[in-house]
Scaffold this active site. Sequence first.
Site, PDB file in Angstrom:
ATOM      1  N   ASP A  99       0.857  -1.188   0.000  1.00 27.61           N
ATOM      2  CA  ASP A  99       0.000   0.000   0.000  1.00 27.61           C
ATOM      3  C   ASP A  99       0.893   1.239   0.000  1.00 27.61           C
ATOM      4  OD1 ASP A  99      -3.195   0.555   1.017  1.00 27.61           O
ATOM      5  OD2 ASP A  99      -1.758   2.217   1.155  1.00 27.61           O
ATOM      6  N   ASN A 139     -12.839  -2.928   2.551  1.00 25.06           N
ATOM      7  CA  ASN A 139     -13.844  -1.879   2.694  1.00 25.06           C
ATOM      8  C   ASN A 139     -14.739  -1.856   1.469  1.00 25.06           C
ATOM      9  OD1 ASN A 139     -12.695  -0.807   5.165  1.00 25.06           O
ATOM     10  ND2 ASN A 139     -11.023  -0.058   3.890  1.00 25.06           N
ATOM     11  N   VAL A 151     -10.881   3.127  -3.513  1.00 22.27           N
ATOM     12  CA  VAL A 151     -10.513   2.662  -4.853  1.00 22.27           C
ATOM     13  C   VAL A 151     -11.558   1.649  -5.316  1.00 22.27           C
ATOM     14  CG1 VAL A 151      -8.769   1.522  -6.263  1.00 22.27           C
ATOM     15  CG2 VAL A 151      -8.068   3.064  -4.417  1.00 22.27           C
ATOM     16  N   HIS A 177     -10.393  -4.998  -3.291  1.00 21.77           N
ATOM     17  CA  HIS A 177      -9.055  -5.258  -2.742  1.00 21.77           C
ATOM     18  C   HIS A 177      -9.145  -5.651  -1.288  1.00 21.77           C
ATOM     19  CE1 HIS A 177     -10.003  -0.957  -2.380  1.00 21.77           C
ATOM     20  NE2 HIS A 177      -9.342  -0.984  -1.243  1.00 21.77           N
ATOM     21  N   HIS A 231      -6.859  -5.638   2.269  1.00 21.66           N
ATOM     22  CA  HIS A 231      -5.693  -5.089   2.957  1.00 21.66           C
ATOM     23  C   HIS A 231      -5.140  -6.182   3.865  1.00 21.66           C
ATOM     24  CE1 HIS A 231      -6.782  -0.693   2.307  1.00 21.66           C
ATOM     25  NE2 HIS A 231      -7.953  -1.271   2.101  1.00 21.66           N
TER      26      HIS A 231
HETATM   27  P1  5GP Z   1      -9.720   1.582   0.498  1.00 18.04           P
HETATM   28  O1  5GP Z   1      -9.877   2.819   1.316  1.00 18.04           O
HETATM   29  O2  5GP Z   1     -10.392   1.699  -0.849  1.00 18.04           O
HETATM   30  O3  5GP Z   1     -10.108   0.350   1.251  1.00 18.04           O
HETATM   31  O4  5GP Z   1      -8.164   1.413   0.262  1.00 18.04           O
HETATM   32  C1  5GP Z   1      -7.492   1.951  -0.814  1.00 18.04           C
HETATM   33  C2  5GP Z   1      -6.015   1.849  -0.499  1.00 18.04           C
HETATM   34  O5  5GP Z   1      -5.295   2.026  -1.706  1.00 18.04           O
HETATM   35  C3  5GP Z   1      -5.523   2.876   0.494  1.00 18.04           C
HETATM   36  O6  5GP Z   1      -4.960   2.226   1.620  1.00 18.04           O
HETATM   37  C4  5GP Z   1      -4.476   3.668  -0.311  1.00 18.04           C
HETATM   38  O7  5GP Z   1      -3.361   4.048   0.465  1.00 18.04           O
HETATM   39  C5  5GP Z   1      -4.112   2.709  -1.412  1.00 18.04           C
HETATM   40  N1  5GP Z   1      -3.689   3.339  -2.658  1.00 18.04           N
HETATM   41  C6  5GP Z   1      -4.312   4.356  -3.310  1.00 18.04           C
HETATM   42  N2  5GP Z   1      -3.654   4.674  -4.441  1.00 18.04           N
HETATM   43  C7  5GP Z   1      -2.602   3.821  -4.506  1.00 18.04           C
HETATM   44  C8  5GP Z   1      -1.542   3.660  -5.460  1.00 18.04           C
HETATM   45  O8  5GP Z   1      -1.436   4.358  -6.458  1.00 18.04           O
HETATM   46  N3  5GP Z   1      -0.632   2.691  -5.205  1.00 18.04           N
HETATM   47  C9  5GP Z   1      -0.710   1.901  -4.082  1.00 18.04           C
HETATM   48  N4  5GP Z   1       0.228   0.971  -3.924  1.00 18.04           N
HETATM   49  N5  5GP Z   1      -1.692   2.023  -3.171  1.00 18.04           N
HETATM   50  C10 5GP Z   1      -2.620   2.971  -3.380  1.00 18.04           C
END
Ligand code: 5GP
Length: 129
Positions: free
Chosen positions: A39, A97, A106, A110, A112
């Site tokens: 991440d 999430n 995103v 996915h 985590h």
């Molecule tokens: P969400 O909030 O959708 O569950 O998690 C999205 C995750 O994607 C976040 O923890 C954020 O830091 C990660 N993230 C967003 N953009 C990028 C990216 O360009 N590269 C990587 N490796 N992680 C990303």
Amino acid sequence: MAVDPNAPYDPDNIFARILRGEIPVVKVYEDEYALAFPDIAPQARIHVLIIPRGSYICATDFGERASEAEQAGLSRAIAHVATRLGVTGSGYRVISNTGADAGQEVAHYHLHLLAGEPLGTKLIRPNAK
Ligand code: 5GP
């Protein structure tokens, strides 16, 4: 802005672009079903994202539309990643999430995987009384 799980899949979301190789990542693990990479804003010493290769928005979408093989493949990828990271003994947390209340950012499904230190409270409810 939070993801709308009812919107159509956006093929230009950041994880779709990573899957297409348009944005480089350090590959922690990959196979025909899944890709895992760190991440960009780690919330623990180890914070890896595990994503299916298929175009799914969230857990609901994945659970409803992904094939048995894709679902099994993503599940097995968790074990492969944890083994590769060397955290099966010390432990780890896998969370996902979906939608606004969970703060999904995103719009590509996915998981985590968090590890590398004691992870504290399992669930934080900011509005709990
Ligand atoms: P969400 O909030 O959708 O569950 O998690 C999205 C995750 O994607 C976040 O923890 C954020 O830091 C990660 N993230 C967003 N953009 C990028 C990216 O360009 N590269 C990587 N490796 N992680 C990303």
